[in-house]
Motif scaffolding. Structure first.
Motif, PDB file in Angstrom:
ATOM      1  N   VAL A 282       0.866  -1.187   0.000  1.00 15.68           N
ATOM      2  CA  VAL A 282       0.000   0.000   0.000  1.00 15.68           C
ATOM      3  C   VAL A 282       0.901   1.235   0.000  1.00 15.68           C
ATOM      4  O   VAL A 282       1.775   1.356   0.877  1.00 15.68           O
ATOM      5  CB  VAL A 282      -0.915   0.001   1.236  1.00 15.68           C
ATOM      6  N   PRO A 283       0.752   2.141  -0.948  1.00 18.19           N
ATOM      7  CA  PRO A 283       1.690   3.265  -1.062  1.00 18.19           C
ATOM      8  C   PRO A 283       1.883   4.049   0.233  1.00 18.19           C
ATOM      9  O   PRO A 283       3.012   4.399   0.595  1.00 18.19           O
ATOM     10  CB  PRO A 283       1.064   4.132  -2.158  1.00 18.19           C
ATOM     11  N   PHE A 284       0.779   4.326   0.951  1.00 22.95           N
ATOM     12  CA  PHE A 284       0.926   5.185   2.126  1.00 22.95           C
ATOM     13  C   PHE A 284       1.274   4.422   3.412  1.00 22.95           C
ATOM     14  O   PHE A 284       1.272   4.995   4.489  1.00 22.95           O
ATOM     15  CB  PHE A 284      -0.318   6.060   2.332  1.00 22.95           C
ATOM     16  N   PHE A 285       1.607   3.133   3.289  1.00 25.45           N
ATOM     17  CA  PHE A 285       2.130   2.413   4.451  1.00 25.45           C
ATOM     18  C   PHE A 285       3.595   2.793   4.716  1.00 25.45           C
ATOM     19  O   PHE A 285       4.102   2.544   5.803  1.00 25.45           O
ATOM     20  CB  PHE A 285       2.034   0.902   4.230  1.00 25.45           C
ATOM     21  N   VAL A 286       4.242   3.354   3.736  1.00 28.51           N
ATOM     22  CA  VAL A 286       5.654   3.699   3.898  1.00 28.51           C
ATOM     23  C   VAL A 286       5.814   4.805   4.937  1.00 28.51           C
ATOM     24  O   VAL A 286       4.938   5.653   5.101  1.00 28.51           O
ATOM     25  CB  VAL A 286       6.274   4.152   2.560  1.00 28.51           C
ATOM     26  N   ALA A 287       6.945   4.789   5.617  1.00 26.58           N
ATOM     27  CA  ALA A 287       7.200   5.789   6.661  1.00 26.58           C
ATOM     28  C   ALA A 287       7.821   7.041   6.057  1.00 26.58           C
ATOM     29  O   ALA A 287       8.940   7.437   6.396  1.00 26.58           O
ATOM     30  CB  ALA A 287       8.102   5.201   7.738  1.00 26.58           C
ATOM     31  N   LYS A 288       7.080   7.655   5.130  1.00 31.17           N
ATOM     32  CA  LYS A 288       7.569   8.842   4.430  1.00 31.17           C
ATOM     33  C   LYS A 288       6.499   9.935   4.485  1.00 31.17           C
ATOM     34  O   LYS A 288       5.312   9.648   4.279  1.00 31.17           O
ATOM     35  CB  LYS A 288       7.850   8.522   2.957  1.00 31.17           C
ATOM     36  N   PRO A 289       6.869  11.177   4.720  1.00 33.08           N
ATOM     37  CA  PRO A 289       5.877  12.259   4.697  1.00 33.08           C
ATOM     38  C   PRO A 289       5.515  12.637   3.270  1.00 33.08           C
ATOM     39  O   PRO A 289       6.270  12.379   2.324  1.00 33.08           O
ATOM     40  CB  PRO A 289       6.615  13.412   5.389  1.00 33.08           C
ATOM     41  N   ASP A 290       4.362  13.248   3.108  1.00 33.90           N
ATOM     42  CA  ASP A 290       3.942  13.742   1.795  1.00 33.90           C
ATOM     43  C   ASP A 290       4.937  14.769   1.266  1.00 33.90           C
ATOM     44  O   ASP A 290       5.391  15.656   2.003  1.00 33.90           O
ATOM     45  CB  ASP A 290       2.569  14.411   1.886  1.00 33.90           C
ATOM     46  N   GLU A 291       5.239  14.676  -0.030  1.00 30.55           N
ATOM     47  CA  GLU A 291       6.148  15.657  -0.624  1.00 30.55           C
ATOM     48  C   GLU A 291       5.567  17.059  -0.539  1.00 30.55           C
ATOM     49  O   GLU A 291       6.307  18.036  -0.395  1.00 30.55           O
ATOM     50  CB  GLU A 291       6.493  15.280  -2.066  1.00 30.55           C
ATOM     51  N   SER A 292       4.246  17.172  -0.598  1.00 31.78           N
ATOM     52  CA  SER A 292       3.603  18.483  -0.528  1.00 31.78           C
ATOM     53  C   SER A 292       3.786  19.112   0.846  1.00 31.78           C
ATOM     54  O   SER A 292       4.068  20.322   0.955  1.00 31.78           O
ATOM     55  CB  SER A 292       2.113  18.363  -0.857  1.00 31.78           C
ATOM     56  N   LEU A 293       3.673  18.315   1.900  1.00 31.24           N
ATOM     57  CA  LEU A 293       3.873  18.833   3.253  1.00 31.24           C
ATOM     58  C   LEU A 293       5.292  19.357   3.402  1.00 31.24           C
ATOM     59  O   LEU A 293       5.513  20.459   3.925  1.00 31.24           O
ATOM     60  CB  LEU A 293       3.601  17.734   4.273  1.00 31.24           C
ATOM     61  N   VAL A 294       6.266  18.584   2.948  1.00 25.01           N
ATOM     62  CA  VAL A 294       7.665  19.011   3.040  1.00 25.01           C
ATOM     63  C   VAL A 294       7.875  20.290   2.235  1.00 25.01           C
ATOM     64  O   VAL A 294       8.584  21.211   2.668  1.00 25.01           O
ATOM     65  CB  VAL A 294       8.592  17.887   2.560  1.00 25.01           C
ATOM     66  N   SER A 295       7.235  20.369   1.074  1.00 28.86           N
ATOM     67  CA  SER A 295       7.361  21.558   0.231  1.00 28.86           C
ATOM     68  C   SER A 295       6.782  22.796   0.915  1.00 28.86           C
ATOM     69  O   SER A 295       7.380  23.878   0.879  1.00 28.86           O
ATOM     70  CB  SER A 295       6.657  21.320  -1.109  1.00 28.86           C
ATOM     71  N   TYR A 296       5.616  22.655   1.539  1.00 24.16           N
ATOM     72  CA  TYR A 296       5.024  23.798   2.252  1.00 24.16           C
ATOM     73  C   TYR A 296       5.967  24.313   3.333  1.00 24.16           C
ATOM     74  O   TYR A 296       6.134  25.524   3.520  1.00 24.16           O
ATOM     75  CB  TYR A 296       3.699  23.400   2.912  1.00 24.16           C
TER      76      TYR A 296
ATOM     77  N   GLU B 263      12.815   5.163  -4.335  1.00 21.80           N
ATOM     78  CA  GLU B 263      13.985   5.462  -3.510  1.00 21.80           C
ATOM     79  C   GLU B 263      13.921   6.834  -2.839  1.00 21.80           C
ATOM     80  O   GLU B 263      14.775   7.173  -2.025  1.00 21.80           O
ATOM     81  CB  GLU B 263      15.262   5.360  -4.350  1.00 21.80           C
ATOM     82  N   SER B 264      12.903   7.606  -3.162  1.00 17.91           N
ATOM     83  CA  SER B 264      12.767   8.935  -2.560  1.00 17.91           C
ATOM     84  C   SER B 264      12.456   8.832  -1.074  1.00 17.91           C
ATOM     85  O   SER B 264      11.830   7.868  -0.613  1.00 17.91           O
ATOM     86  CB  SER B 264      11.650   9.712  -3.261  1.00 17.91           C
ATOM     87  N   ALA B 265      12.859   9.844  -0.325  1.00 20.33           N
ATOM     88  CA  ALA B 265      12.533   9.918   1.098  1.00 20.33           C
ATOM     89  C   ALA B 265      11.147  10.487   1.332  1.00 20.33           C
ATOM     90  O   ALA B 265      10.707  10.604   2.484  1.00 20.33           O
ATOM     91  CB  ALA B 265      13.568  10.771   1.818  1.00 20.33           C
ATOM     92  N   LEU B 266      10.443  10.820   0.253  1.00 20.30           N
ATOM     93  CA  LEU B 266       9.126  11.442   0.344  1.00 20.30           C
ATOM     94  C   LEU B 266       8.072  10.577  -0.336  1.00 20.30           C
ATOM     95  O   LEU B 266       8.370   9.789  -1.233  1.00 20.30           O
ATOM     96  CB  LEU B 266       9.144  12.829  -0.310  1.00 20.30           C
TER      97      LEU B 266
END
Length: 254
Positions: free
Chosen positions: A53-67, A233-236
Protein backbone atom coordinates in the motif's frame (compact mmCIF):
# COMPACT_ATOMS: atom_id res chain seq x y z
CA UNK A 1 -25.37 7.23 14.56
CA UNK A 2 -28.93 8.25 15.37
CA UNK A 3 -29.66 7.48 19.04
CA UNK A 4 -33.40 8.10 18.72
CA UNK A 5 -34.20 4.99 16.69
CA UNK A 6 -36.57 2.81 18.68
CA UNK A 7 -37.53 5.66 21.02
CA UNK A 8 -39.77 7.69 18.75
CA UNK A 9 -41.04 5.14 16.26
CA UNK A 10 -40.56 6.24 12.67
CA UNK A 11 -39.98 9.92 13.59
CA UNK A 12 -36.24 9.99 14.10
CA UNK A 13 -35.16 13.34 12.63
CA UNK A 14 -34.96 16.48 14.74
CA UNK A 15 -31.43 17.82 14.15
CA UNK A 16 -28.98 18.18 11.28
CA UNK A 17 -26.97 15.32 12.78
CA UNK A 18 -30.08 13.12 12.63
CA UNK A 19 -30.31 13.83 8.89
CA UNK A 20 -26.63 13.09 8.37
CA UNK A 21 -26.94 9.83 10.32
CA UNK A 22 -29.93 8.77 8.23
CA UNK A 23 -27.94 9.43 5.04
CA UNK A 24 -25.02 7.45 6.47
CA UNK A 25 -27.41 4.51 6.71
CA UNK A 26 -27.94 4.56 2.95
CA UNK A 27 -24.33 3.46 2.57
CA UNK A 28 -24.33 0.64 5.14
CA UNK A 29 -22.11 -1.29 5.65
CA UNK A 30 -19.71 1.01 3.78
CA UNK A 31 -20.58 3.79 6.26
CA UNK A 32 -18.37 2.04 8.79
CA UNK A 33 -15.39 3.49 6.96
CA UNK A 34 -16.08 7.04 8.16
CA UNK A 35 -18.22 6.63 11.29
CA UNK A 36 -17.15 5.59 14.77
CA UNK A 37 -18.16 2.01 14.00
CA UNK A 38 -15.48 1.71 11.33
CA UNK A 39 -12.66 0.43 13.51
CA UNK A 40 -13.04 -3.22 12.47
CA UNK A 41 -12.94 -2.51 8.71
CA UNK A 42 -9.84 -0.35 8.96
CA UNK A 43 -8.20 -2.72 11.44
CA UNK A 44 -8.49 -5.42 8.78
CA UNK A 45 -6.99 -3.04 6.24
CA UNK A 46 -3.98 -2.32 8.47
CA UNK A 47 -3.55 -5.90 9.74
CA UNK A 48 -0.88 -6.85 7.20
CA UNK A 49 1.79 -4.16 7.37
CA UNK A 50 3.74 -5.78 4.52
CA UNK A 51 1.02 -5.09 1.94
CA UNK A 52 2.23 -2.92 -0.98
CA UNK A 53 0.00 0.00 0.00
CA UNK A 54 1.69 3.26 -1.06
CA UNK A 55 0.93 5.18 2.13
CA UNK A 56 2.13 2.41 4.45
CA UNK A 57 5.65 3.70 3.90
CA UNK A 58 7.20 5.79 6.66
CA UNK A 59 7.57 8.84 4.43
CA UNK A 60 5.88 12.26 4.70
CA UNK A 61 3.94 13.74 1.80
CA UNK A 62 6.15 15.66 -0.62
CA UNK A 63 3.60 18.48 -0.53
CA UNK A 64 3.87 18.83 3.25
CA UNK A 65 7.66 19.01 3.04
CA UNK A 66 7.36 21.56 0.23
CA UNK A 67 5.02 23.80 2.25
CA UNK A 68 7.46 23.76 5.16
CA UNK A 69 10.56 24.29 3.02
CA UNK A 70 9.00 27.32 1.31
CA UNK A 71 7.68 28.83 4.55
CA UNK A 72 4.02 28.55 3.49
CA UNK A 73 3.30 27.04 6.92
CA UNK A 74 5.30 27.32 10.11
CA UNK A 75 5.39 25.38 13.40
CA UNK A 76 2.38 25.69 15.68
CA UNK A 77 -0.47 23.43 16.70
CA UNK A 78 -1.47 20.78 14.16
CA UNK A 79 -4.30 18.26 13.83
CA UNK A 80 -3.71 15.28 11.51
CA UNK A 81 -7.07 13.78 10.44
CA UNK A 82 -7.01 10.12 9.39
CA UNK A 83 -3.37 9.88 10.38
CA UNK A 84 -2.99 6.16 9.62
CA UNK A 85 0.46 4.90 10.69
CA UNK A 86 1.51 8.47 11.51
CA UNK A 87 3.96 9.30 8.73
CA UNK A 88 2.96 12.97 8.43
CA UNK A 89 2.30 13.48 12.14
CA UNK A 90 5.86 12.36 12.92
CA UNK A 91 7.35 14.81 10.41
CA UNK A 92 5.32 17.67 11.87
CA UNK A 93 6.39 16.78 15.42
CA UNK A 94 10.05 16.57 14.36
CA UNK A 95 9.86 20.15 13.15
CA UNK A 96 8.42 21.57 16.34
CA UNK A 97 4.68 21.28 15.81
CA UNK A 98 2.46 20.36 18.75
CA UNK A 99 0.55 17.49 17.13
CA UNK A 100 -2.76 15.75 17.73
CA UNK A 101 -3.35 12.85 15.33
CA UNK A 102 -6.67 11.01 14.91
CA UNK A 103 -7.67 7.76 13.24
CA UNK A 104 -10.65 5.39 13.54
CA UNK A 105 -8.47 2.30 13.58
CA UNK A 106 -6.83 1.01 16.79
CA UNK A 107 -4.43 -0.97 14.58
CA UNK A 108 -3.34 2.19 12.78
CA UNK A 109 -2.91 4.08 16.04
CA UNK A 110 -0.86 1.24 17.53
CA UNK A 111 1.42 1.26 14.48
CA UNK A 112 1.75 5.05 14.64
CA UNK A 113 2.59 4.97 18.34
CA UNK A 114 5.30 2.38 17.68
CA UNK A 115 6.81 4.58 15.00
CA UNK A 116 6.64 7.60 17.30
CA UNK A 117 8.47 5.76 20.07
CA UNK A 118 11.17 4.61 17.65
CA UNK A 119 11.62 8.16 16.36
CA UNK A 120 11.38 9.79 19.78
CA UNK A 121 8.52 11.94 18.49
CA UNK A 122 6.00 13.55 20.81
CA UNK A 123 2.55 13.11 19.23
CA UNK A 124 -0.81 12.81 20.99
CA UNK A 125 -2.65 10.03 19.19
CA UNK A 126 -6.44 9.70 19.47
CA UNK A 127 -8.39 6.64 18.35
CA UNK A 128 -11.86 7.66 17.25
CA UNK A 129 -14.03 9.75 14.96
CA UNK A 130 -12.51 13.18 14.34
CA UNK A 131 -15.98 14.66 13.95
CA UNK A 132 -16.99 13.40 17.39
CA UNK A 133 -13.93 14.49 19.38
CA UNK A 134 -14.73 17.05 22.04
CA UNK A 135 -12.88 20.28 22.65
CA UNK A 136 -11.58 18.77 25.89
CA UNK A 137 -9.91 15.95 23.92
CA UNK A 138 -8.17 18.33 21.53
CA UNK A 139 -5.57 21.02 22.15
CA UNK A 140 -6.77 23.45 19.47
CA UNK A 141 -7.47 25.83 18.00
CA UNK A 142 -5.03 24.56 15.40
CA UNK A 143 -2.76 26.50 13.10
CA UNK A 144 -2.79 23.56 10.69
CA UNK A 145 -5.33 20.85 9.93
CA UNK A 146 -3.65 18.18 7.82
CA UNK A 147 -5.63 15.61 5.83
CA UNK A 148 -3.88 13.12 3.58
CA UNK A 149 -6.55 10.77 2.25
CA UNK A 150 -9.55 11.20 4.56
CA UNK A 151 -11.67 13.70 2.63
CA UNK A 152 -12.13 11.60 -0.53
CA UNK A 153 -13.56 8.70 1.50
CA UNK A 154 -16.43 10.82 2.86
CA UNK A 155 -19.87 10.72 1.23
CA UNK A 156 -21.13 14.08 -0.07
CA UNK A 157 -23.33 14.85 2.96
CA UNK A 158 -20.40 14.46 5.36
CA UNK A 159 -18.71 17.49 3.81
CA UNK A 160 -21.11 19.36 6.10
CA UNK A 161 -19.47 17.69 9.10
CA UNK A 162 -16.01 18.30 7.66
CA UNK A 163 -16.57 22.03 7.20
CA UNK A 164 -18.14 22.24 10.66
CA UNK A 165 -15.04 20.58 12.13
CA UNK A 166 -12.80 23.13 10.41
CA UNK A 167 -14.99 25.95 11.67
CA UNK A 168 -14.70 24.56 15.20
CA UNK A 169 -10.99 23.72 15.42
CA UNK A 170 -9.05 25.74 12.83
CA UNK A 171 -7.68 29.03 14.14
CA UNK A 172 -8.33 32.26 12.23
CA UNK A 173 -5.49 32.59 9.75
CA UNK A 174 -4.77 28.85 10.07
CA UNK A 175 -4.25 26.46 7.15
CA UNK A 176 -5.97 23.37 5.81
CA UNK A 177 -3.59 21.11 3.87
CA UNK A 178 -5.48 18.51 1.86
CA UNK A 179 -4.50 15.54 -0.31
CA UNK A 180 -7.31 13.82 -2.22
CA UNK A 181 -8.16 11.83 -5.34
CA UNK A 182 -7.84 13.79 -8.58
CA UNK A 183 -10.46 13.46 -11.30
CA UNK A 184 -8.85 11.67 -14.22
CA UNK A 185 -6.34 10.03 -11.88
CA UNK A 186 -8.21 7.95 -9.30
CA UNK A 187 -11.64 7.78 -7.72
CA UNK A 188 -15.21 7.98 -8.96
CA UNK A 189 -16.36 11.00 -10.94
CA UNK A 190 -20.09 10.32 -10.50
CA UNK A 191 -22.23 13.35 -9.61
CA UNK A 192 -23.03 13.58 -5.90
CA UNK A 193 -26.65 12.45 -6.28
CA UNK A 194 -25.63 9.26 -8.08
CA UNK A 195 -23.74 7.96 -5.04
CA UNK A 196 -27.05 7.83 -3.18
CA UNK A 197 -28.75 6.01 -6.04
CA UNK A 198 -25.90 3.49 -6.13
CA UNK A 199 -25.67 3.29 -2.31
CA UNK A 200 -21.88 3.18 -2.54
CA UNK A 201 -18.84 5.40 -2.91
CA UNK A 202 -17.15 3.40 -5.68
CA UNK A 203 -13.87 3.33 -3.74
CA UNK A 204 -13.71 7.07 -3.12
CA UNK A 205 -14.68 10.38 -4.69
CA UNK A 206 -12.57 12.15 -7.31
CA UNK A 207 -12.43 15.93 -7.26
CA UNK A 208 -11.64 18.62 -9.81
CA UNK A 209 -9.83 21.84 -8.90
CA UNK A 210 -13.08 23.71 -9.46
CA UNK A 211 -15.02 21.49 -7.06
CA UNK A 212 -12.39 21.87 -4.34
CA UNK A 213 -12.34 25.64 -4.78
CA UNK A 214 -16.14 25.73 -4.50
CA UNK A 215 -16.31 23.49 -1.42
CA UNK A 216 -13.63 25.53 0.35
CA UNK A 217 -14.74 28.88 -1.05
CA UNK A 218 -14.73 30.45 2.43
CA UNK A 219 -10.96 29.91 2.48
CA UNK A 220 -8.18 31.61 0.54
CA UNK A 221 -6.36 29.34 -1.89
CA UNK A 222 -2.61 29.29 -1.33
CA UNK A 223 -1.77 26.46 -3.72
CA UNK A 224 -3.60 23.69 -5.59
CA UNK A 225 -1.64 21.27 -7.79
CA UNK A 226 -1.10 17.62 -8.63
CA UNK A 227 1.16 15.80 -6.20
CA UNK A 228 4.60 15.03 -7.57
CA UNK A 229 5.19 11.39 -8.39
CA UNK A 230 8.08 10.31 -6.17
CA UNK A 231 10.27 7.31 -7.08
CA UNK A 232 10.53 4.37 -4.70
CA UNK A 233 13.99 5.46 -3.51
CA UNK A 234 12.77 8.93 -2.56
CA UNK A 235 12.53 9.92 1.10
CA UNK A 236 9.13 11.44 0.34
CA UNK A 237 5.69 10.07 -0.54
CA UNK A 238 4.20 11.25 -3.81
CA UNK A 239 1.55 9.89 -6.21
CA UNK A 240 0.36 11.94 -9.17
CA UNK A 241 -3.22 10.64 -9.00
CA UNK A 242 -3.73 13.00 -6.05
CA UNK A 243 -4.38 16.69 -5.66
CA UNK A 244 -2.51 18.62 -3.02
CA UNK A 245 -4.18 21.79 -1.81
CA UNK A 246 -3.32 24.40 0.78
CA UNK A 247 -6.08 26.76 1.93
CA UNK A 248 -5.94 29.53 4.54
CA UNK A 249 -8.81 30.46 6.80
CA UNK A 250 -9.38 34.23 6.88
CA UNK A 251 -8.03 36.02 9.92
CA UNK A 252 -10.56 37.15 12.48
CA UNK A 253 -11.94 40.63 11.99
CA UNK A 254 -10.93 43.25 14.53
Amino acid sequence: MNQNVGLNGDRTIRTVEDVLSLLDGLFAPEADRWTSGGASWWDGFYADRSKPVPFFVAKPDESLVSYLDRGLISPGRALDIGCGPGRNALRLASLGFEVDAVDLSPAAITWAEERAREAGADVRFHCGDAFALTTAELSGPYDLVYDSGCFHHLPPHRRVSYLALLDRVLAPGGHLALTCFAAGGMGSELPDADFYRASGLQGGLAYTPESLRWIFSDFAEVELRRMRDEPAESALFGEDFLWTALFRRPAARR
